[in-house]
Design a protein around this motif. Structure first.
Motif, short mmCIF file in Angstrom:
data_model
loop_
_atom_site.label_atom_id
_atom_site.label_comp_id
_atom_site.label_asym_id
_atom_site.label_seq_id
_atom_site.Cartn_x
_atom_site.Cartn_y
_atom_site.Cartn_z
N GLU C 138 0.82 -1.21 0.00
CA GLU C 138 0.00 0.00 0.00
C GLU C 138 0.85 1.26 0.00
O GLU C 138 0.48 2.28 -0.58
N ASN C 139 2.00 1.21 0.70
CA ASN C 139 2.82 2.41 0.79
C ASN C 139 4.30 2.02 0.77
O ASN C 139 4.64 0.84 0.74
N ALA C 140 5.16 3.03 0.78
CA ALA C 140 6.60 2.76 0.61
C ALA C 140 7.17 1.97 1.78
O ALA C 140 8.05 1.13 1.61
N ALA C 171 1.99 5.94 -8.53
CA ALA C 171 1.31 6.28 -7.27
C ALA C 171 2.10 5.79 -6.07
O ALA C 171 2.08 6.39 -5.00
N LEU C 172 2.82 4.70 -6.25
CA LEU C 172 3.65 4.18 -5.17
C LEU C 172 5.14 4.24 -5.55
O LEU C 172 5.96 4.67 -4.76
N THR C 175 6.25 8.09 -5.71
CA THR C 175 5.78 9.03 -4.69
C THR C 175 6.67 8.91 -3.46
O THR C 175 6.93 7.81 -2.98
N GLU C 177 7.73 9.50 0.45
CA GLU C 177 7.13 9.57 1.78
C GLU C 177 8.16 9.12 2.81
O GLU C 177 9.21 8.59 2.46
N SER C 271 -2.21 0.63 -3.49
CA SER C 271 -2.07 1.94 -2.87
C SER C 271 -3.37 2.73 -2.84
O SER C 271 -3.47 3.71 -2.11
N GLY C 274 -5.57 3.42 0.75
CA GLY C 274 -5.48 4.54 1.67
C GLY C 274 -6.58 5.57 1.40
O GLY C 274 -7.22 6.07 2.33
N GLU C 275 -6.78 5.86 0.12
CA GLU C 275 -7.81 6.83 -0.25
C GLU C 275 -9.21 6.29 0.09
O GLU C 275 -10.07 7.03 0.57
N ASP C 278 -9.72 6.77 3.66
CA ASP C 278 -9.99 8.18 3.96
C ASP C 278 -11.46 8.51 3.75
O ASP C 278 -12.10 9.15 4.61
N ILE C 360 -8.26 7.60 -9.71
CA ILE C 360 -9.48 7.23 -9.01
C ILE C 360 -9.68 8.29 -7.93
O ILE C 360 -8.93 8.37 -6.97
N THR C 361 -10.70 9.12 -8.11
CA THR C 361 -10.87 10.26 -7.22
C THR C 361 -11.66 9.86 -5.98
O THR C 361 -12.35 8.82 -5.95
N GLU C 362 -11.58 10.72 -4.97
CA GLU C 362 -12.38 10.49 -3.76
C GLU C 362 -13.87 10.50 -4.12
O GLU C 362 -14.66 9.76 -3.53
#
Lengths: 176, 127, 398
Positions: C138-140, C171-172, C175, C177, C271, C274-275, C278, C360-362
């Motif tokens: 999902e993330n770094a 995206a991952l 990006t 972080e 990834s 996460g959105e 949110d 892919i938007t919120e």
């Protein structure tokens, strides 16, 4: 969350600045940031964007920011009417320019002049990064310097820290 | 079976006769070398026999054998021997031998010789 | 002592590979994987990583060389993306069938035509059946940690299976972080050197990579299947050991967020999770009982874990960045299979988005939750089985 949108041209260091801002923000525990460029092929001189998202919680949304709390223009020619569409309400704009704009939201700094004087080249990114300090709450000179130290090549560090200090000294002078 | 494997540290492939369970082999495609699932010599009508007296040890037969059935002995008496579990009796070794040291003999006759030799060693039943 | 760094997903993964001490790295660069292999080649050049780095002429050769290295008993690494992964496809089954626990990073990227360098998941999802464990970061931070855990998992004597760690392209991978990079001592405490009997050398001659005909073949294939299934349990053990030695905990083959009382659940991977969380947390704050299930490991298929997480829900969506043309999203098929086998009657819908790097938007995620609300209510028939996000015309009836 504070979202910063960077406009620049390939080679001006917009993404490096976006990355340094994220790293500086995360110097303190409990802070989270994402920094990324507009994805895709790159070309020197072509307009490009970069993004920094700053938060006190993990940032889930990896999409490009639609509106920035701060929008930075590394190249004045990219700053054009209609910029408000990308500005969050209450947001500010920072432009690399020698002239002033008749708009309270628009801050300027002669980043080309400063970087030319200190670096010997007009690479405006760290000057603009330093000028963000009063616009982004929770940043300090120390965190910016630490970000430069851990994320820039060794041969560039001292000169870019000198750029930051030049900008901060000038701003202090203005404030007095 | 050749006489040259015993006591020489040579790894001559041998027919594996004990039963294998899938758990013994199916965990990878990696298995100790030196086992034959089956011998490959049933269709041989002629068998090459190397004359140790005239063999010069030039290794041409060893290099040319299409089945790798001619092996080095690593001894002083003769350079190579034929692994009869693999040899198909094609005769290429005889053709390439510059010294006329390889003769193709009738397989049936050769088997009789094998049996007689084994009997002399007390292995008559297994031959 | 670990060190905090501000890194991209690619860079973080390279740090994880460095800490895993592979002896052979063979790779061919392809966007958006390139940064990983650039960083690793720099590490080898500087002497930070004692490995043989092979810059090969193609992806097919990259994995072939890694297989050869693994067959000689070495810990091997490769990385690729998109068409490169497809070009490797022949070798994927050699690595899996030979039971060589190679670790590969795949930067998830669209497959052509039309040509596209951006992120979606069609590359790896089209190759689910080739015997590789597949895990999606999902993330770094998770990407770095998975580089280490993948070796421990794949090399476990009960698993002996290659592992593909998938990172969403850009995206991952691109990006930046904050990432906590363990020290070499911490990594060594977690990951011992690779030892295996599945190897050859002059002292231990073996027959390796051989033929197995109709009389034997099924035994090999069943073992591959059963050992991959067993890997699900080993994941938990490996993560427990990782938490003990490195100090970060991971939730197993799936990552369930507020699923226990959720009425509407979005299942997704990578990834985008996460959105989705949110958005879901804002809906939770507004009183909606929603949950998110992130599939981490798609092979082995976490069937029981998916069922356990969503069986209490009234509607389930599968959001994924791929489509199996003429069928539906591949993850959707897998989730439906798991639910059907368990006799779980919860209605499911498929949402396909992010193709070719589309954002892919919120707002789209909000639409998915709203569609689930319809499915859970009386309007289920109005939500099609498969919806392409960000397209007005959903096509024909079928």
């Amino acid at each position: 969350m504070i979202e910063v949108i960077w406009h620049g041209r390939g080679g001006q260091g917009a993404f490096t600045a976006a990355r340094l801002l994220g790293a500086a923000w995360c110097a303190e525990d409990g802070r989270y940031a994402l920094a990324f460029p507009s994805f895709g092929p790159e070309r020197r001189g072509a307009p490009m964007r970069a993004f920094t998202k700053l938060s006190t919680a993990p940032v889930g949304d990896r999409s490009a920011s639609a509106r920035g709390n701060v929008v930075v223009y590394l190249d004045e020619t990219l700053f054009a009417p209609g910029f408000e569409a990308e500005l969050a309400s209450g947001g500010t704009v920072l432009v690399n320019s020698e002239r002033a704009f008749d708009d309270a939201r628009v801050h300027v700094i002669d980043a080309n002049g400063i970087s030319q004087a200190v670096l010997g080249r007009a690479i405006p990114n760290t000057a603009l990064l330093a000028a963000l300090l009063p616009l982004v709450p929770g940043l300090s000179r120390e965190s910016l310097v630490a970000a430069v130290r851990s994320n820039m090549p060794a041969r560039l560090q001292d000169k870019n820290i000198a750029v930051i200090d030049t900008v901060l000294a000038a701003r202090e002078g203005e404030a007095l | 079976m050749s006489d040259y494997s015993e006591g020489k540290g040579l790894r001559i492939p041998r027919l594996r006769t004990d039963a294998l369970e899938p758990g013994d082999y199916a965990d990878s495609t990696c298995f100790p070398a030196g086992w034959l699932a089956e011998t490959n010599a049933g269709w041989r009508l002629k068998r090459p026999v190397i004359d140790a007296e005239t063999c010069a040890g030039c290794l041409q037969c060893y290099l040319y054998c299409p089945d790798g059935a001619i092996r080095k002995t690593h001894t002083d008496d003769v350079a190579v021997f034929v692994d009869v579990d693999f040899c198909k009796g094609c005769g290429i070794c005889k053709t390439v031998c510059a010294f006329g040291s390889i003769s193709m003999v009738d397989e049936g006759e050769a088997k009789k010789t094998d049996a007689a030799r084994a009997a002399a060693r007390g292995e008559g039943e297994r031959a | 002592m670990s060190e905090k760094k501000f890194l991209s997903g690619d860079e973080a993964f390279a740090e994880g590979v460095r800490l895993a001490r592979p002896q052979v790295i063979s790779a061919y660069p392809i966007t958006p994987q390139t940064v990983v292999v650039e960083r690793l080649s720099e590490m080898v050049e500087r002497g930070d990583l004692d490995a043989d780095y092979l810059h090969v002429e193609s992806e097919h050769s990259a994995l072939s060389a890694a297989i050869g290295a693994a067959a000689a008993g070495a810990r091997a690494f490769t990385a690729t993306s998109s068409q490169g992964l497809l070009y490797m496809a022949e070798c994927l089954t050699y690595a899996a069938g030979g039971r060589f626990p190679i670790v590969m990073m795949n930067a998830n990227r669209s497959t052509c035509l039309p040509w596209n360098i951006y992120g979606d998941q069609r590359d790896s999802l089209s190759l689910l059946d080739h015997g590789w464990i597949q895990v999606y970061a999902e993330n770094a931070q998770e990407a770095l940690d998975l580089a280490l855990m993948a070796y421990r998992l794949g090399e476990d004597a009960r698993v002996r299976t290659p592992v593909m760690v998938c990172l969403d392209g850009f995206a991952l991978t691109h990006t930046y972080e904050t990432v906590d990079v363990p020290s070499p001592a911490e990594a060594d405490a977690f990951l011992p050197p690779y030892e295996t009997s599945n190897r050859f050398d002059f002292e231990h001659p073996v027959s390796i990579g051989y033929t197995a005909g109709p009389a034997y073949n099924r035994y090999y294939k069943q073992r591959e299947h059963l050992d991959m299934l067993a890997a699900a349990q080993v994941v938990d053990e490996v993560e427990g050991e990782f938490a003990r030695t490195i100090g970060r905990a991971y939730p197993g083959v799936v990552d369930a967020w507020h699923c226990e009382d959720a009425e509407e659940i979005v299942v997704t991977l990578g990834s985008i999770a996460g959105e989705v969380r949110d958005v879901a947390s804002r809906l939770r704050a507004a009183g909606r009982k929603v949950g998110v299930l992130r599939i981490r490991y798609l092979r082995p298929l976490p069937g029981p874990e998916i069922v356990a997480a969503v069986s209490g829900a009234r509607a389930v969506a599968v959001l994924e960045k791929d489509v199996s043309f003429g069928a539906e999203g591949t993850v959707f098929t897998n989730v439906n299979s798991a639910l059907h086998r368990a006799g779980c009657p919860v209605p499911t819908r498929n949402f396909i988005g992010g193709l070719g790097g589309d954002d892919i938007t919120e707002g789209q995620v909000m639409q998915i939750f709203d569609a689930l609300h319809q499915v859970a209510g009386s309007d289920a028939a109005r939500v099609p089985d498969v919806t392409f996000l960000n397209i007005a015309d959903q096509g024909g009836e079928r």
